[in-house]
Design a protein around this motif. Sequence first.
Motif, mmCIF file in Angstrom:
data_model
loop_
_atom_site.group_PDB
_atom_site.id
_atom_site.type_symbol
_atom_site.label_atom_id
_atom_site.label_comp_id
_atom_site.label_asym_id
_atom_site.label_seq_id
_atom_site.Cartn_x
_atom_site.Cartn_y
_atom_site.Cartn_z
ATOM 1 N N ALA A 145 0.840 -1.196 0.000
ATOM 2 C CA ALA A 145 0.000 0.000 0.000
ATOM 3 C C ALA A 145 0.873 1.242 0.000
ATOM 4 C CB ALA A 145 -0.905 0.006 1.232
ATOM 5 N N PRO A 146 1.330 1.691 -1.191
ATOM 6 C CA PRO A 146 2.227 2.836 -1.246
ATOM 7 C C PRO A 146 1.580 4.105 -0.740
ATOM 8 C CG PRO A 146 1.420 2.263 -3.441
ATOM 9 C CD PRO A 146 0.994 1.166 -2.514
ATOM 10 N N ASP A 147 0.245 4.167 -0.710
ATOM 11 C CA ASP A 147 -0.439 5.381 -0.308
ATOM 12 C C ASP A 147 -0.965 5.306 1.128
ATOM 13 O OD1 ASP A 147 -1.834 5.767 -3.606
ATOM 14 O OD2 ASP A 147 0.002 6.586 -2.767
ATOM 15 N N SER A 148 -0.569 4.272 1.881
ATOM 16 C CA SER A 148 -1.110 4.140 3.224
ATOM 17 C C SER A 148 -0.689 5.305 4.111
ATOM 18 C CB SER A 148 -0.670 2.812 3.843
ATOM 19 O OG SER A 148 0.743 2.737 3.919
ATOM 20 N N PHE A 149 0.556 5.755 3.991
ATOM 21 C CA PHE A 149 1.002 6.896 4.797
ATOM 22 C C PHE A 149 0.285 8.160 4.359
ATOM 23 C CE2 PHE A 149 3.704 10.187 6.478
ATOM 24 C CZ PHE A 149 4.148 9.663 7.687
ATOM 25 N N THR A 150 0.126 8.325 3.056
ATOM 26 C CA THR A 150 -0.597 9.484 2.535
ATOM 27 C C THR A 150 -2.028 9.515 3.046
ATOM 28 O OG1 THR A 150 0.750 9.472 0.528
ATOM 29 C CG2 THR A 150 -1.325 10.666 0.426
ATOM 30 N N ALA A 151 -2.681 8.343 3.068
ATOM 31 C CA ALA A 151 -4.050 8.264 3.590
ATOM 32 C C ALA A 151 -4.085 8.656 5.060
ATOM 33 C CB ALA A 151 -4.610 6.857 3.405
ATOM 34 N N GLY A 152 -3.058 8.252 5.814
ATOM 35 C CA GLY A 152 -2.988 8.624 7.221
ATOM 36 C C GLY A 152 -2.804 10.119 7.412
ATOM 37 N N VAL A 153 -2.003 10.737 6.548
ATOM 38 C CA VAL A 153 -1.812 12.194 6.604
ATOM 39 C C VAL A 153 -3.136 12.914 6.362
ATOM 40 C CG1 VAL A 153 -0.728 14.172 5.454
ATOM 41 C CG2 VAL A 153 0.620 12.124 5.951
ATOM 42 N N ALA A 154 -3.866 12.460 5.336
ATOM 43 C CA ALA A 154 -5.150 13.088 5.015
ATOM 44 C C ALA A 154 -6.155 12.916 6.148
ATOM 45 C CB ALA A 154 -5.706 12.507 3.715
ATOM 46 N N SER A 155 -6.195 11.710 6.743
ATOM 47 C CA SER A 155 -7.122 11.466 7.852
ATOM 48 C C SER A 155 -6.778 12.343 9.050
ATOM 49 C CB SER A 155 -7.077 9.991 8.252
ATOM 50 O OG SER A 155 -7.534 9.164 7.209
ATOM 51 N N GLY A 156 -5.488 12.467 9.342
ATOM 52 C CA GLY A 156 -5.075 13.295 10.468
ATOM 53 C C GLY A 156 -5.430 14.757 10.275
ATOM 54 N N HIS A 157 -5.283 15.236 9.054
ATOM 55 C CA HIS A 157 -5.631 16.637 8.788
ATOM 56 C C HIS A 157 -7.128 16.872 8.956
ATOM 57 C CE1 HIS A 157 -5.321 20.650 7.052
ATOM 58 N NE2 HIS A 157 -6.285 20.334 6.210
ATOM 59 N N ARG A 158 -7.937 15.922 8.457
ATOM 60 C CA ARG A 158 -9.389 16.062 8.611
ATOM 61 C C ARG A 158 -9.777 16.057 10.080
ATOM 62 N NH1 ARG A 158 -9.588 12.714 3.850
ATOM 63 N NH2 ARG A 158 -9.627 10.844 5.135
ATOM 64 N N ARG A 159 -9.159 15.176 10.866
ATOM 65 C CA ARG A 159 -9.475 15.130 12.294
ATOM 66 C C ARG A 159 -9.092 16.435 12.986
ATOM 67 N NH1 ARG A 159 -7.276 10.046 11.679
ATOM 68 N NH2 ARG A 159 -5.316 10.709 12.629
ATOM 69 N N SER A 160 -7.958 17.005 12.593
ATOM 70 C CA SER A 160 -7.508 18.233 13.241
ATOM 71 C C SER A 160 -8.478 19.382 13.006
ATOM 72 C CB SER A 160 -6.118 18.620 12.727
ATOM 73 O OG SER A 160 -6.154 19.134 11.405
ATOM 74 N N LEU A 161 -9.148 19.379 11.853
ATOM 75 C CA LEU A 161 -10.107 20.441 11.550
ATOM 76 C C LEU A 161 -11.370 20.317 12.396
ATOM 77 C CD1 LEU A 161 -9.823 20.583 7.644
ATOM 78 C CD2 LEU A 161 -8.647 22.002 9.335
ATOM 79 N N LEU A 162 -11.656 19.102 12.884
ATOM 80 C CA LEU A 162 -12.838 18.873 13.708
ATOM 81 C C LEU A 162 -12.533 18.986 15.199
ATOM 82 C CD1 LEU A 162 -14.308 15.803 11.792
ATOM 83 C CD2 LEU A 162 -15.248 18.112 11.813
ATOM 84 N N ALA A 163 -11.265 18.921 15.549
ATOM 85 C CA ALA A 163 -10.875 18.947 16.956
ATOM 86 C C ALA A 163 -11.021 20.351 17.542
ATOM 87 C CB ALA A 163 -9.439 18.466 17.111
#
Length: 279
Positions: A138-156
Amino acid sequence: MNAHNDGLPEDAAGMNLMLHALVDGELDAAAAIAVERRMAADPSLAAEHARIVALQQVLGSLPKPKASDALSARIAAVAAADNVEVLRPRAPPAQAKPARTVWSARSFGSFDWRAMAASIMISAVLASGATQWAMQRAPDSFTAGVASGHRRSLLATSPVDVVSSDRHTVKPWLDARLGLSPPAPDMAKEGFALVGGRVEVIGGRPVPALVYRHREHLITLVAEPQNAGAVTEPVDLSEGGFSLVQWSEGAFSYWAISDMERPELDDFVARFRVAVVTG
């Protein structure tokens, strides 16, 4: 009402089902926000969400095998033995839309989680045997984690763990918790003000993240340590309504993500790279 006062299940199995429902788009807006807030407060949930997203991406890219006539005959025979009528699937009418289950926050308290578990059990069993294989590819697994973290930060409540525009405060804070910290240049005069930093957990591993602000937009800059010190030019990985750029140089590989337009994010990346070299 549970301890979190959000209507979500308190047990790990129940929350795992909610993560799957979030990834599959089966939650309404209120329920999705509640799950995102749980992830923002619980790094283990965030890591599991990133794993599910990465696994889904890899499995979705695999060739779709067609059931053989022999397998279809065996399924029909088993169904007949159980006195189950097997019907050939028919295409829905042109004007009809397929039904989609959407779970809402109001239904959490009375929902039978065993029913939902049964509905995904077959998929879970099939996927569990392929999880390690898929994640390794999964070459994009880290990228997916970055995107998820950014979305969470906007809701926090706050997008950062340490609030400061002073790199001499942010860098020591990150270094004390992770044993390392990326460059954090002050670019306020160029329109990109340092807001602070936080610890992201991606793929079960804590990594440092800086947060900058450009007008009304927040930029998350995740820095993954690299041993080789390779230098790569910025690559566009934008997806899901966010602009996302990745590059490597020095001791880190960087991921910069924001809801601003790509030219503005490219400007931030260019200025950051120059500031790191000259700073």
